[in-house]
Design an enzyme around this catalytic site. Sequence first.
Site, PDB file in Angstrom:
ATOM      1  N   GLU A  46       0.819  -1.202   0.000  1.00 37.80           N
ATOM      2  CA  GLU A  46       0.000   0.000   0.000  1.00 37.80           C
ATOM      3  C   GLU A  46       0.855   1.255   0.000  1.00 37.80           C
ATOM      4  O   GLU A  46       1.944   1.284   0.581  1.00 37.80           O
ATOM      5  CB  GLU A  46      -0.928   0.065   1.221  1.00 37.80           C
ATOM      6  N   THR A  47       0.309   2.270  -0.658  1.00 36.08           N
ATOM      7  CA  THR A  47       0.801   3.639  -0.548  1.00 36.08           C
ATOM      8  C   THR A  47      -0.331   4.477   0.024  1.00 36.08           C
ATOM      9  O   THR A  47      -1.464   4.422  -0.459  1.00 36.08           O
ATOM     10  CB  THR A  47       1.227   4.193  -1.916  1.00 36.08           C
TER      11      THR A  47
END
Length: 265
Positions: A46-47
């Site tokens: 994830e970002t």
Amino acid sequence: MRLPIYQVDAFTGEVFRGNPAAVVPLETWIADATMQGIAAENNLAETAFFVPTGPAHYHLRWFTPEVEVDLCGHATLAAAAVLYEHLGQDAPAVTFDTRSGPLVVAREGGAYTMDFPARRPRPLPRDRQVAVALGGEPNELWLARDCMAVFETEAEVRALVPDMAKVKALGVFAMIATAPADPALSPGADFVSRFFAPAAGVAEDPVTGSAHCTLVPYWADRLAKTTLEARQVSRRGGALRCTIDGDRVRMTGQTVCYLEGTITV
């Protein structure tokens, strides 16, 4: 456009362990396609992107390399760490407005505690396709957002070699594999887990906060405990202290910043 970026290892006190998340603080929102492109370029589970909306208050979104998701624990933990350790936040807690509602993260010494919604699972009949996809035969199946396969032993969970194409074909967001902790393998832990989400572009997530929204209610009921020590037994591994409180799950973990820099898009 130049944007700050941080990479934080979450649910660990050591670099190169836990779950790495990228965090990109923004002053105002940028195009969704640009955020998705940044997440794909980062190629991490994830970002996280956030925009300030008030004192100690932020709007937070999470992207895998392929999709935006509705809940992510480790990237929320990482975002809080960036705020406190790099951007001067000093409030006792911060609130993130998200697709899963308000999420509060409090700083507690050298760790952070997140307050997340519980996702209590419902039982499912046993399904041979799940066993074939995971590469092992679970004793029980449960479903919340994710499908949860409960095994008899930690050794079985550690030994799984899933067929990711078959896991993706199951048609669920992700598969959780879990079992009681073996004191010889995970001393001090109550339960262990692994998390597979090929449908979201993540084959195996190293440490998954959102999965514990389902894991903790299940294990709290089964073990008759309200506070549990959890271990995610991926290759990187990670640890969480979890508490069930009605329809909320509190998760405490440490973070380590690995990278600080600037991206150009």
